[in-house]
Design a protein around this motif. Structure first.
Motif, PDB file in Angstrom:
ATOM      1  N   GLY A  26      36.909 -27.954 -43.412  1.00  0.00           N
ATOM      2  CA  GLY A  26      37.516 -28.086 -42.095  1.00  0.00           C
ATOM      3  C   GLY A  26      36.774 -27.268 -41.057  1.00  0.00           C
ATOM      4  O   GLY A  26      36.516 -27.726 -39.938  1.00  0.00           O
ATOM      5  N   ALA A  27      36.416 -26.051 -41.415  1.00  0.00           N
ATOM      6  CA  ALA A  27      35.705 -25.169 -40.485  1.00  0.00           C
ATOM      7  C   ALA A  27      34.330 -25.730 -40.150  1.00  0.00           C
ATOM      8  O   ALA A  27      33.884 -25.666 -38.997  1.00  0.00           O
ATOM      9  CB  ALA A  27      35.575 -23.779 -41.090  1.00  0.00           C
ATOM     10  N   ARG A  28      33.641 -26.290 -41.141  1.00  0.00           N
ATOM     11  CA  ARG A  28      32.316 -26.853 -40.896  1.00  0.00           C
ATOM     12  C   ARG A  28      32.396 -27.967 -39.852  1.00  0.00           C
ATOM     13  O   ARG A  28      31.565 -28.045 -38.934  1.00  0.00           O
ATOM     14  CB  ARG A  28      31.719 -27.392 -42.193  1.00  0.00           C
ATOM     15  N   ALA A  29      33.411 -28.817 -39.967  1.00  0.00           N
ATOM     16  CA  ALA A  29      33.578 -29.918 -39.013  1.00  0.00           C
ATOM     17  C   ALA A  29      33.838 -29.386 -37.607  1.00  0.00           C
ATOM     18  O   ALA A  29      33.292 -29.903 -36.621  1.00  0.00           O
ATOM     19  CB  ALA A  29      34.722 -30.827 -39.462  1.00  0.00           C
ATOM     20  N   VAL A  30      34.649 -28.350 -37.486  1.00  0.00           N
ATOM     21  CA  VAL A  30      34.968 -27.787 -36.173  1.00  0.00           C
ATOM     22  C   VAL A  30      33.750 -27.105 -35.565  1.00  0.00           C
ATOM     23  O   VAL A  30      33.451 -27.269 -34.371  1.00  0.00           O
ATOM     24  CB  VAL A  30      36.150 -26.799 -36.275  1.00  0.00           C
ATOM     25  N   PHE A  31      33.016 -26.339 -36.368  1.00  0.00           N
ATOM     26  CA  PHE A  31      31.825 -25.666 -35.851  1.00  0.00           C
ATOM     27  C   PHE A  31      30.777 -26.674 -35.389  1.00  0.00           C
ATOM     28  O   PHE A  31      30.112 -26.466 -34.378  1.00  0.00           O
ATOM     29  CB  PHE A  31      31.227 -24.738 -36.911  1.00  0.00           C
ATOM     30  N   LEU A  32      30.623 -27.770 -36.138  1.00  0.00           N
ATOM     31  CA  LEU A  32      29.651 -28.790 -35.752  1.00  0.00           C
ATOM     32  C   LEU A  32      30.058 -29.451 -34.439  1.00  0.00           C
ATOM     33  O   LEU A  32      29.211 -29.772 -33.603  1.00  0.00           O
ATOM     34  CB  LEU A  32      29.520 -29.838 -36.857  1.00  0.00           C
ATOM     35  N   GLU A  33      31.350 -29.661 -34.244  1.00  0.00           N
ATOM     36  CA  GLU A  33      31.828 -30.350 -33.044  1.00  0.00           C
ATOM     37  C   GLU A  33      31.865 -29.432 -31.829  1.00  0.00           C
ATOM     38  O   GLU A  33      31.471 -29.822 -30.717  1.00  0.00           O
ATOM     39  CB  GLU A  33      33.217 -30.922 -33.285  1.00  0.00           C
ATOM     40  N   LEU A  34      32.334 -28.199 -32.018  1.00  0.00           N
ATOM     41  CA  LEU A  34      32.597 -27.313 -30.881  1.00  0.00           C
ATOM     42  C   LEU A  34      31.619 -26.149 -30.757  1.00  0.00           C
ATOM     43  O   LEU A  34      31.608 -25.469 -29.725  1.00  0.00           O
ATOM     44  CB  LEU A  34      34.025 -26.754 -30.986  1.00  0.00           C
ATOM     45  N   GLY A  35      30.802 -25.920 -31.784  1.00  0.00           N
ATOM     46  CA  GLY A  35      29.941 -24.754 -31.776  1.00  0.00           C
ATOM     47  C   GLY A  35      30.716 -23.505 -32.158  1.00  0.00           C
ATOM     48  O   GLY A  35      31.957 -23.509 -32.230  1.00  0.00           O
ATOM     49  N   PHE A  36      29.982 -22.408 -32.379  1.00  0.00           N
ATOM     50  CA  PHE A  36      30.632 -21.177 -32.818  1.00  0.00           C
ATOM     51  C   PHE A  36      31.587 -20.644 -31.758  1.00  0.00           C
ATOM     52  O   PHE A  36      32.733 -20.293 -32.039  1.00  0.00           O
ATOM     53  CB  PHE A  36      29.580 -20.119 -33.159  1.00  0.00           C
ATOM     54  N   ASP A  37      31.112 -20.571 -30.513  1.00  0.00           N
ATOM     55  CA  ASP A  37      31.935 -19.981 -29.462  1.00  0.00           C
ATOM     56  C   ASP A  37      33.144 -20.847 -29.126  1.00  0.00           C
ATOM     57  O   ASP A  37      34.210 -20.326 -28.787  1.00  0.00           O
ATOM     58  CB  ASP A  37      31.093 -19.752 -28.197  1.00  0.00           C
ATOM     59  N   GLY A  38      32.991 -22.161 -29.214  1.00  0.00           N
ATOM     60  CA  GLY A  38      34.096 -23.049 -28.861  1.00  0.00           C
ATOM     61  C   GLY A  38      35.160 -23.187 -29.935  1.00  0.00           C
ATOM     62  O   GLY A  38      36.288 -23.593 -29.645  1.00  0.00           O
ATOM     63  N   SER A  40      38.004 -22.203 -32.568  1.00  0.00           N
ATOM     64  CA  SER A  40      39.059 -21.192 -32.686  1.00  0.00           C
ATOM     65  C   SER A  40      39.659 -21.267 -34.086  1.00  0.00           C
ATOM     66  O   SER A  40      39.565 -22.299 -34.763  1.00  0.00           O
ATOM     67  CB  SER A  40      40.151 -21.429 -31.646  1.00  0.00           C
ATOM     68  N   MET A  41      40.275 -20.181 -34.500  1.00  0.00           N
ATOM     69  CA  MET A  41      40.907 -20.173 -35.813  1.00  0.00           C
ATOM     70  C   MET A  41      42.044 -21.192 -35.863  1.00  0.00           C
ATOM     71  O   MET A  41      42.319 -21.783 -36.907  1.00  0.00           O
ATOM     72  CB  MET A  41      41.399 -18.770 -36.154  1.00  0.00           C
ATOM     73  N   GLY A  42      42.701 -21.423 -34.720  1.00  0.00           N
ATOM     74  CA  GLY A  42      43.750 -22.429 -34.688  1.00  0.00           C
ATOM     75  C   GLY A  42      43.211 -23.819 -34.931  1.00  0.00           C
ATOM     76  O   GLY A  42      43.793 -24.607 -35.705  1.00  0.00           O
ATOM     77  N   GLU A  43      42.093 -24.169 -34.268  1.00  0.00           N
ATOM     78  CA  GLU A  43      41.465 -25.473 -34.467  1.00  0.00           C
ATOM     79  C   GLU A  43      40.981 -25.624 -35.909  1.00  0.00           C
ATOM     80  O   GLU A  43      41.106 -26.698 -36.510  1.00  0.00           O
ATOM     81  CB  GLU A  43      40.284 -25.640 -33.509  1.00  0.00           C
ATOM     82  N   ILE A  44      40.447 -24.559 -36.457  1.00  0.00           N
ATOM     83  CA  ILE A  44      39.957 -24.608 -37.836  1.00  0.00           C
ATOM     84  C   ILE A  44      41.108 -24.814 -38.809  1.00  0.00           C
ATOM     85  O   ILE A  44      41.008 -25.622 -39.740  1.00  0.00           O
ATOM     86  CB  ILE A  44      39.183 -23.316 -38.158  1.00  0.00           C
ATOM     87  N   ALA A  45      42.195 -24.098 -38.618  1.00  0.00           N
ATOM     88  CA  ALA A  45      43.356 -24.265 -39.494  1.00  0.00           C
ATOM     89  C   ALA A  45      43.867 -25.702 -39.434  1.00  0.00           C
ATOM     90  O   ALA A  45      44.201 -26.304 -40.467  1.00  0.00           O
ATOM     91  CB  ALA A  45      44.453 -23.286 -39.082  1.00  0.00           C
ATOM     92  N   LYS A  46      43.926 -26.270 -38.232  1.00  0.00           N
ATOM     93  CA  LYS A  46      44.388 -27.642 -38.070  1.00  0.00           C
ATOM     94  C   LYS A  46      43.474 -28.625 -38.794  1.00  0.00           C
ATOM     95  O   LYS A  46      43.944 -29.531 -39.498  1.00  0.00           O
ATOM     96  CB  LYS A  46      44.455 -27.988 -36.586  1.00  0.00           C
ATOM     97  N   ALA A  47      42.164 -28.463 -38.626  1.00  0.00           N
ATOM     98  CA  ALA A  47      41.206 -29.362 -39.270  1.00  0.00           C
ATOM     99  C   ALA A  47      41.245 -29.229 -40.790  1.00  0.00           C
ATOM    100  O   ALA A  47      41.027 -30.209 -41.518  1.00  0.00           O
ATOM    101  CB  ALA A  47      39.797 -29.073 -38.760  1.00  0.00           C
ATOM    102  N   ALA A  48      41.523 -28.032 -41.272  1.00  0.00           N
ATOM    103  CA  ALA A  48      41.558 -27.792 -42.717  1.00  0.00           C
ATOM    104  C   ALA A  48      42.895 -28.167 -43.339  1.00  0.00           C
ATOM    105  O   ALA A  48      43.022 -28.219 -44.568  1.00  0.00           O
ATOM    106  CB  ALA A  48      41.251 -26.322 -43.010  1.00  0.00           C
ATOM    107  N   THR A  54      47.623 -18.899 -43.749  1.00  0.00           N
ATOM    108  CA  THR A  54      46.829 -19.156 -44.959  1.00  0.00           C
ATOM    109  C   THR A  54      45.357 -18.929 -44.687  1.00  0.00           C
ATOM    110  O   THR A  54      44.631 -18.364 -45.519  1.00  0.00           O
ATOM    111  CB  THR A  54      47.046 -20.600 -45.440  1.00  0.00           C
ATOM    112  N   LEU A  55      44.901 -19.349 -43.517  1.00  0.00           N
ATOM    113  CA  LEU A  55      43.500 -19.178 -43.152  1.00  0.00           C
ATOM    114  C   LEU A  55      43.109 -17.698 -43.184  1.00  0.00           C
ATOM    115  O   LEU A  55      42.069 -17.318 -43.735  1.00  0.00           O
ATOM    116  CB  LEU A  55      43.264 -19.751 -41.757  1.00  0.00           C
TER     117      LEU A  55
END
Length: 219
Positions: A26-38, A40-48, A54-55
């Protein structure tokens, strides 16, 4: 880059490993889409598909999560680098190595990992160092060890085999890697790779063959 196991699972339990992989994907998908700075842990938790609580059980912060992804990518790429076939006569082994090396560097997955590490290395130097050791240094060492066997066999005359290995690898990159990594050109074709690697091999053998004029070409 510390993964913190949850209280209900041992650090090596099947459930723990599965959940960790789920978070990394999930985190890999978010980082690829938004970049590191863009990201957030919330977006990563949602994608995962996990809660933020839990995250944070598995990863202390975004830096540690990003580091784990890069570590996983570099480890897998390092395994590929170590699997290069290096055996037989130099005129055959070097072009095979060179072509496999450039295919590894100039493919979407490899290129994405390198761009990511380059972008974050100044802020997180431990990630850059880890990538270098697992992928680049591993490949240099593998080729250097092969060159040493050829020196011992009297085929090549080289004082520093690791340095010579780096030279050959850089020659194989010429006109291919930098345009690709900066997205100025698409991934090179097999024909382009073969042409550049053949030239690199000829230059290398002209410099290091123990018997000048001997035919160790792959043709």
């Amino acid at each position: 880059m510390v993964a913190i196991p949850g209280p209900a699972h041992g650090p090596h339990s099947e459930d723990d490993c599965t959940k960790r992989r789920q978070i990394l994907e999930g985190a890999r998908a978010v980082f690829l889409e938004l970049g590191f700075d863009g990201a957030s842990m919330g977006e990563i938790a949602k994608a995962a598909g996990v809660s933020k609580g839990t995250l944070y059980v598995y990863f202390a912060d975004k830096n540690s999560l990003f580091g784990a992804i890069v570590e996983q990518e570099s480890r897998e790429l390092g395994i590929l680098a170590f699997d290069f076939d290096l055996d037989g006569e130099v005129g055959i082994a070097l072009p095979k190595f060179g072509q496999a090396y450039i295919r590894l560097l100039c493919n979407p997955r490899g290129g994405s990992a390198i761009r990511t590490v380059m972008a974050i290395a100044e802020r997180m130097p431990e990630i850059g160092r880890g990538y270098y050791q697992r992928v680049i240094a591993t490949t240099v060492g593998r080729l250097g060890a092969y060159l040493k066997t050829q020196v011992e066999a009297g085929v090549l005359t080289i004082d520093d085999c690791d340095f010579a290995a780096s030279q050959f690898m850089m020659c194989c990159q010429a006109s291919l890697f930098l345009p690709f990594i900066f997205q100025a050109t698409p991934a090179p074709s097999p024909e382009q790779i073969a042409k550049v690697v053949d030239s690199a091999t000829r230059m290398f053998l002209a410099a290091y063959l123990a018997a000048p004029g001997a035919d160790y070409s792959s043709s």
